[in-house]
Design an enzyme around this catalytic site. Structure first.
Site, PDB file in Angstrom:
ATOM      1  N   ASP A  99       0.849  -1.189   0.000  1.00  0.00           N
ATOM      2  CA  ASP A  99       0.000   0.000   0.000  1.00  0.00           C
ATOM      3  C   ASP A  99       0.887   1.241   0.000  1.00  0.00           C
ATOM      4  O   ASP A  99       1.894   1.304   0.715  1.00  0.00           O
ATOM      5  CB  ASP A  99      -0.885  -0.004   1.249  1.00  0.00           C
ATOM      6  CG  ASP A  99      -1.890   1.115   1.248  1.00  0.00           C
ATOM      7  OD1 ASP A  99      -2.842   1.047   0.459  1.00  0.00           O
ATOM      8  OD2 ASP A  99      -1.727   2.057   2.042  1.00  0.00           O
TER       9      ASP A  99
ATOM     10  N   GLU B  50      -4.744   2.399  -4.277  1.00  0.00           N
ATOM     11  CA  GLU B  50      -3.285   2.447  -4.138  1.00  0.00           C
ATOM     12  C   GLU B  50      -2.705   1.159  -3.571  1.00  0.00           C
ATOM     13  O   GLU B  50      -1.609   1.148  -3.038  1.00  0.00           O
ATOM     14  CB  GLU B  50      -2.881   3.649  -3.273  1.00  0.00           C
ATOM     15  CG  GLU B  50      -3.261   3.555  -1.821  1.00  0.00           C
ATOM     16  CD  GLU B  50      -4.656   4.095  -1.489  1.00  0.00           C
ATOM     17  OE1 GLU B  50      -4.943   4.210  -0.295  1.00  0.00           O
ATOM     18  OE2 GLU B  50      -5.448   4.377  -2.395  1.00  0.00           O
TER      19      GLU B  50
END
Length: 194
Positions: A52, A95
């Site tokens: 992430d 993301e």
């Protein structure tokens, strides 16, 4: 023949993230199912890293979504460039990325994922609202399927997700694993896998 070719192209497009050109969730599910079955059959491990981008909402708020898209593309390129041929990276959503490391135990997977973390850090993409270090960084959680257990691929993904939470909680820009492993100093570790 042309119809078959077009159907093949459509099938490929349906399994590819248009921004990063990585596999998407559909491709991940298919590939992970195949890998898991092969790992069970041959008694081999595999590992999953959930990656992430740190403070990415702030990045988009500061630099704009087009710049955010460029950052995602650059990080996707790093994830694919630094992997072995038998490994794969996928865009999981927003993301988040998934890296699947075939035939890799936990300590090897943590080391490989930390190399990816360092490679992203070395891009030195400015992110003044990600302090420290003022550049765009990633955090990752790693989990491993061990042969001859009743663990499913979904369970391994869930373990990687929990380990990612630990990496974020311990300060970001690090890799966490659900059990101890000898790893570089920038690597966080979760003591209790439950």
């Amino acid at each position: 023949a042309q119809l078959e070719d077009l159907n093949g192209e459509l099938a490929e497009l349906a399994r590819t993230d248009p921004l990063t050109q990585l596999g998407n969730r559909l491709r991940l599910r298919e590939d992970l199912h195949t890998l898991h079955a092969r790992a069970e059959r041959h008694g081999r491990p595999y590992s999953i890293a959930m990656v992430d981008l740190d403070a990415f909402k702030l990045y988009n708020d500061t630099y704009g979504h087009p710049q955010g898209d460029t950052a995602l593309q650059r990080i996707a390129a790093v994830l694919t460039t630094d992997l072995r041929a038998e490994d794969a990276a996928y865009r999981y959503g927003g993301e988040e990325f998934i890296v699947v490391l075939a035939d890799e135990n936990l300590s090897g997977a943590v080391k490989a994922t930390d190399r990816l973390r360092i490679a992203v850090e070395n891009l030195a993409i400015p992110h003044r609202r990600n302090n420290p270090p003022g550049i765009l960084t990633i955090s990752a959680g790693v989990a491993t399927f061990t042969p001859h257990t009743s663990v499913t691929a979904d369970s391994v993904l869930e373990q990687a997700d929990r380990a990612l939470y630990v990496a974020k909680h311990q300060g970001r820009n690090r890799v966490a694993a659900p059990q101890p492993a000898r790893v570089p100093s920038k690597v966080a570790q979760e003591i209790d896998p439950s």
